[in-house]
Design a protein around this motif. Structure first.
Motif, PDB file in Angstrom:
ATOM      1  N   THR A  17       1.013  -1.004   0.020  1.00 45.20           N
ATOM      2  CA  THR A  17       0.122   0.056  -0.005  1.00 45.20           C
ATOM      3  C   THR A  17       0.676   1.563  -0.181  1.00 45.20           C
ATOM      4  N   SER A  19       0.523   3.398   1.498  1.00 42.17           N
ATOM      5  CA  SER A  19       1.048   4.277   3.121  1.00 42.17           C
ATOM      6  C   SER A  19       2.178   3.231   4.303  1.00 42.17           C
ATOM      7  N   TYR A  29       2.119  10.134   3.088  1.00 43.31           N
ATOM      8  CA  TYR A  29       1.225   9.142   2.379  1.00 43.31           C
ATOM      9  C   TYR A  29       1.316  10.214   1.114  1.00 43.31           C
ATOM     10  N   SER A  33       1.592   9.496  -3.244  1.00 43.53           N
ATOM     11  CA  SER A  33       0.877   9.389  -3.954  1.00 43.53           C
ATOM     12  C   SER A  33       1.989  10.639  -4.896  1.00 43.53           C
ATOM     13  N   ARG A  50      -6.375   2.707 -10.452  1.00 41.99           N
ATOM     14  CA  ARG A  50      -7.094   2.947  -8.604  1.00 41.99           C
ATOM     15  C   ARG A  50      -8.880   2.772  -8.895  1.00 41.99           C
ATOM     16  N   LYS A  52      -9.517   0.503  -7.388  1.00 47.22           N
ATOM     17  CA  LYS A  52      -9.503  -1.297  -6.099  1.00 47.22           C
ATOM     18  C   LYS A  52      -9.626   0.384  -5.280  1.00 47.22           C
ATOM     19  N   ARG A  53     -10.414  -0.352  -3.972  1.00 45.35           N
ATOM     20  CA  ARG A  53      -9.996   0.770  -3.014  1.00 45.35           C
ATOM     21  C   ARG A  53      -8.932   0.701  -2.575  1.00 45.35           C
ATOM     22  N   THR A  54      -7.295   0.671  -2.393  1.00 42.25           N
ATOM     23  CA  THR A  54      -6.440   0.328  -2.555  1.00 42.25           C
ATOM     24  C   THR A  54      -5.860  -0.333  -3.865  1.00 42.25           C
ATOM     25  N   GLU A  56      -3.848  -0.744  -6.818  1.00 35.88           N
ATOM     26  CA  GLU A  56      -2.956  -2.018  -7.853  1.00 35.88           C
ATOM     27  C   GLU A  56      -1.746  -2.204  -8.981  1.00 35.88           C
TER      28      GLU A  56
END
Length: 302
Positions: A17, A19, A29, A33, A50, A52-54, A56
């Motif tokens: 992730t 984070s 963070y 990004s 993007r 997805k919630r996280t 990938e």
């Protein structure tokens, strides 16, 4: 494009992730990004999905990570590759399997520090298989491991010592027949996720020995303490560095064809820290020659 951005990209892949990557490379963070967005704009490709919630990594993103890892590794190795004796300064990360941490590793590092006082060694811990993966990826520089049955390509294996396996038994048992003890006494199993645990399991199966397993542990010291408490017998490596044996425990040979565990130093073949790696290997071979720990006794041997 910057080395910092590529290093961050690799961290995102390794830690999963934005984070976690931010913590790994010591930025915020939002900085992660922004760096990833800048990479996408510079190359004109989509590195992350993007939706997805996280976020990938896309297939293109994964391919970029592989190349970025090579570039970061080459950058990190640039100075050590041309500094000669200067490479014996700075820092190197060395991980080891748990069974070596109370004898071989501290004595080996002691010898290394005596020869290379300006070298700072960071010590990690893990099992052979995951440590091999870290070395292959370049997130770990070297490891003191059990020789694997199959090592990934691109790694150099330098053997250090071969340790026969033996039976640990409480002094309360007068029987000296290891095979009878294995069949009749509770068995404390060495963790099967470790290479040495696999060796023990194959040896037991090859000899059709059925054991009454009562527990499965990883630490050699923990297993020895359990045996001392007369909670069972166990098969463990005979330590190549003599330390104070836990009171109440004795060892029995498993015979001339006893299984063995081979310890080695594993690094990447293309590591530019070869001078340091060779010094580490020499130091651990010297530790085996000394053969006794703690340091006071080791110095007498020297």
């Amino acid at each position: 494009m910057s080395i910092r951005s590529l290093r961050t990209l690799v961290a995102v892949h390794d830690h999963g992730t934005f984070s976690a990557a931010a913590d790994a490379v010591f930025v915020t963070y939002s900085a992660v990004s922004q760096q990833m967005k800048a990479l996408e704009e510079e190359y004109g490709i989509t590195i992350f999905d993007r939706s997805k919630r996280t976020p990938e990594l896309t297939p293109l993103g994964l391919a970029l990570v592989a190349r970025a890892r090579e570039i970061v590794r080459a950058y990190d190795d640039l100075l050590p590759s041309i500094q000669g004796e200067g490479a014996l300064k700075g820092e190197i990360t060395l991980a080891a399997v748990p069974t070596t941490l109370t004898g071989l590793v501290p004595l080996g590092i002691s010898v290394l520090k005596r020869n290379c006082p300006d070298l700072h060694i960071r010590v990690g811990l893990g099992l052979t298989t995951p440590l091999l993966t870290q070395i292959k990826r370049g997130t770990l520089e070297a490891g003191i491991l059990s020789v694997p049955a199959l090592a990934p390509e691109g790694l150099t294996i330098q053997e250090i010592v071969t340790e026969p396996l033996e039976l640990l038994v409480s002094h309360e048992h007068a029987d000296d027949d290891p095979f009878e003890l294995l069949r009749t006494q509770p068995f404390i199993r060495f963790n099967r996720e470790a290479v040495v645990g696999e060796i023990i399991e194959r040896w037991l199966q090859a000899r059709s020995i059925t054991v009454n397993e009562t527990m499965e542990l990883q630490g050699l010291d923990a297993i020895t303490s359990m045996v001392a408490a007369n909670l069972g017998v166990s098969i463990c490596p005979r330590r190549c560095i003599k330390t104070s044996m836990t009171p109440g425990v004795r060892s029995l040979s498993l015979g001339d064809d006893a299984p063995t565990r081979r310890l080695c130093l594993v690094t990447r073949k293309n590591s530019a820290k070869r001078l340091v790696i060779d010094k580490i290997h020499e130091s651990f071979l010297e530790a085996v020659r000394i053969g006794v720990f703690p340091a006071g006794q080791a110095q007498e041997s020297l």
